[in-house]
Scaffold this motif. Structure first.
Motif, mmCIF file in Angstrom:
data_model
loop_
_atom_site.group_PDB
_atom_site.id
_atom_site.type_symbol
_atom_site.label_atom_id
_atom_site.label_comp_id
_atom_site.label_asym_id
_atom_site.label_seq_id
_atom_site.Cartn_x
_atom_site.Cartn_y
_atom_site.Cartn_z
ATOM 1 N N GLU A 102 1.426 30.841 15.127
ATOM 2 C CA GLU A 102 1.246 30.476 13.719
ATOM 3 C C GLU A 102 0.698 31.636 12.888
ATOM 4 O O GLU A 102 0.943 31.694 11.680
ATOM 5 C CB GLU A 102 0.354 29.243 13.599
ATOM 6 C CG GLU A 102 1.037 27.975 14.098
ATOM 7 C CD GLU A 102 0.290 26.698 13.756
ATOM 8 O OE1 GLU A 102 -0.785 26.782 13.111
ATOM 9 O OE2 GLU A 102 0.783 25.604 14.123
ATOM 10 N N MET A 103 -0.011 32.565 13.520
ATOM 11 C CA MET A 103 -0.503 33.725 12.772
ATOM 12 C C MET A 103 0.647 34.532 12.179
ATOM 13 O O MET A 103 0.483 35.188 11.140
ATOM 14 C CB MET A 103 -1.343 34.626 13.690
ATOM 15 C CG MET A 103 -2.677 34.053 14.097
ATOM 16 S SD MET A 103 -3.565 35.209 15.194
ATOM 17 C CE MET A 103 -4.832 34.135 15.863
ATOM 18 N N ARG A 104 1.809 34.483 12.781
ATOM 19 C CA ARG A 104 2.942 35.290 12.324
ATOM 20 C C ARG A 104 3.501 34.801 10.982
ATOM 21 O O ARG A 104 4.279 35.508 10.344
ATOM 22 C CB ARG A 104 4.044 35.278 13.389
ATOM 23 C CG ARG A 104 3.600 35.776 14.752
ATOM 24 C CD ARG A 104 4.755 35.831 15.740
ATOM 25 N NE ARG A 104 5.743 36.844 15.358
ATOM 26 C CZ ARG A 104 6.888 37.052 16.010
ATOM 27 N NH1 ARG A 104 7.178 36.307 17.066
ATOM 28 N NH2 ARG A 104 7.726 37.977 15.605
ATOM 29 N N PHE A 105 3.105 33.600 10.560
ATOM 30 C CA PHE A 105 3.690 33.024 9.350
ATOM 31 C C PHE A 105 3.029 33.512 8.068
ATOM 32 O O PHE A 105 3.393 33.077 6.975
ATOM 33 C CB PHE A 105 3.690 31.496 9.443
ATOM 34 C CG PHE A 105 4.769 30.995 10.368
ATOM 35 C CD1 PHE A 105 5.932 30.468 9.868
ATOM 36 C CD2 PHE A 105 4.628 31.101 11.750
ATOM 37 C CE1 PHE A 105 6.947 30.043 10.716
ATOM 38 C CE2 PHE A 105 5.627 30.687 12.607
ATOM 39 C CZ PHE A 105 6.790 30.150 12.086
ATOM 40 N N ALA A 106 2.096 34.456 8.200
ATOM 41 C CA ALA A 106 1.629 35.172 7.011
ATOM 42 C C ALA A 106 2.736 36.065 6.455
ATOM 43 O O ALA A 106 2.701 36.460 5.288
ATOM 44 C CB ALA A 106 0.398 36.006 7.353
ATOM 45 N N ASP A 107 3.721 36.367 7.291
ATOM 46 C CA ASP A 107 4.859 37.197 6.899
ATOM 47 C C ASP A 107 5.953 36.299 6.323
ATOM 48 O O ASP A 107 6.568 35.521 7.061
ATOM 49 C CB ASP A 107 5.384 37.936 8.129
ATOM 50 C CG ASP A 107 6.618 38.783 7.836
ATOM 51 O OD1 ASP A 107 7.079 38.797 6.673
ATOM 52 O OD2 ASP A 107 7.138 39.412 8.777
#
Length: 429
Positions: A102-107
């Motif tokens: 889920e951290m990747r969804f800042a992109d």
């Protein structure tokens, strides 16, 4: 100029809930359905519809069964890429797999890629409406709604809010959770076929102040849905007790903060106390059964027979990616298997209703989707009951429509989805 289409096949529509009375006698079969401007006009004999609308385009689906598209009442689209991750219980699974992904969804680019992939996968499996959690990032909500809008889907989603017991990179604050959620709601709710859902992940990842802020937001927008998790595993229930020692039970951690209501969707709801069951039924909230997730993560067995007998509103869901499939057919099969383990063989009509009209009712959208009837939105699928040799040979000996559909429920996959229409427009097949 209006646009009309006649779909020929075996058109199946529910006439009542199959949990009330004989489930075998809960649907009608027609030869065709007339669609105009994205809505069902009527069903009936193909010749009659053709005579009434001679200019309509005709699409012949042969022996396929035409039904409402599937409705998935609880999913996490950001977990698409990590579905079927091995070997963890809930809390460890979140820390090992979910939170890093889920951290990747800042992109925004990554969020857009996964949103499109997720909706294409679900459409290929016959799902035409989903209620999804996003991540804490507003970009994840924007990506999901943009992808759903471009596909003409009825869809619902919300920014996941959590401000404790998660990595710092996935924590918002009480104020930012409220502000971001409100801004997204005002931008997207009611646009085209989209709905915003107020989304506190679950009590362990929100402080009481944040839960109260989400309750206040929901009270300010009572036409919105609210989604969260409830009593999925015993160790989770114990964790909630330690975090909220003053609460009467798990449900009380929501009720005390304005997060219990008729438009609430409570995922899992396996280990409920009598008071919780009574309150959920009293307010008309929805319990969402996630069978493949409950078996994959080892959560437990939801008792569907008990829930329906006591008058609970129940939906069905994949819970992607805790759930191990994007398919509502596989989800129905798992619900049947869990029913067997809890002492009740769910009838095929009950399973199919849960995946369509039942989940639509849980989402308060059963006046729009989940069935084929005049005035409903034309979110439809054509189901091939001979999609594999094993299924075909079993269906061929069936004595009624439900006996014919059941092998596809138990053994079917995306090959069984012959065509999909969203808002009356051919989206697949």
């Amino acid at each position: 100029m209006s646009s009309e289409t006649i779909l020929k096949g075996r058109v199946l529509g529910f006439t009542r809930c199959p949990f009330e009375g004989d489930p075998a006698d809960t649907a009608r079969l027609d030869e065709a359905v007339l669609i105009r401007d994205g809505h069902v006009v009527r069903t009936g004999a193909a010749a009659e519809l053709r005579s009434a609308s001679p200019e309509a385009q005709v699409e012949d689906m042969g022996e396929a069964v035409i039904t409402a598209g599937f409705v998935d009442a609880h999913a996490h689209y950001p977990q698409t890429a990590m579905i079927a991750s091995w070997g963890k219980r809930l809390i460890d699974w979140l820390n090992a797999y979910t939170f890093p992904e889920e951290m990747r969804f800042a992109d925004p680019a990554y969020a857009s890629e996964i949103a499109g992939r997720y909706l294409d996968l679900t459409l290929s499996n016959g799902t035409t409406t989903v209620a999804s959690y996003c991540t804490i990032h507003p970009e994840s909500v924007e990506a999901f709604f943009t992808a759903a809008q471009s596909r003409g889907l009825r869809a619902a989603a919300g920014k996941t809010c959590m401000n404790r017991n998660a990595p710092d990179a996935l924590c918002d604050t009480t104020q930012s959770a409220y502000d971001d959620s409100q801004a997204l709601l005002e931008t997207w709710h009611g646009v085209d076929r989209l709905s915003y859902i107020v989304t506190p992940r679950f009590s362990p990842t929100s402080t009481p102040d944040q839960l109260s802020a989400m309750g206040a937001l929901w009270a300010e927008h009572p036409d919105c849905l609210m989604q969260t998790h409830l009593s999925e595993q015993p160790d989770e229930v114990d964790w909630v007790k330690s975090l909220f020692p003053e609460a009467r039970d798990y449900l009380d951690t929501y009720e005390a903060h304005g997060l219990l209501g008729a438009r609430g969707l409570y995922g899992h709801a396996i280990y409920l106390e009598p008071r919780e069951r009574d309150r959920l039924r009293e307010v008309g909230a929805a319990l969402v059964h996630c069978p493949t997730s409950n078996t994959f993560i080892g959560s437990g067995l939801f008792n569907m027979a008990l829930a329906k007998a006591e008058g609970q509103r129940v939906g069905l869901a994949t819970d992607t990616g805790g759930g191990s499939s994007f398919s509502m057919l596989r989800t129905m099969a798992a619900a049947y298997e869990i029913g067997q383990l809890t002492g009740t063989a769910l009838h095929p009509a009950q399973l199919y209703w849960l995946a369509t009209a039942g989940s639509a009712g849980a989402m308060h959208m059963d006046d729009k989707i989940g069935n084929i009837a005049p005035g409903m939105e034309a979110d439809l699928i054509a189901l091939d009951l001979a999609s594999t040799p094993a299924i075909a040979q079993r269906a061929a000996s069936a004595e009624d429509i439900w006996e014919a559909i059941f092998p596809t429920i138990m053994m079917g996959d995306d090959r069984a989805i012959k065509a999909v229409w969203t808002g009356g427009r051919r989206a697949l097949g």
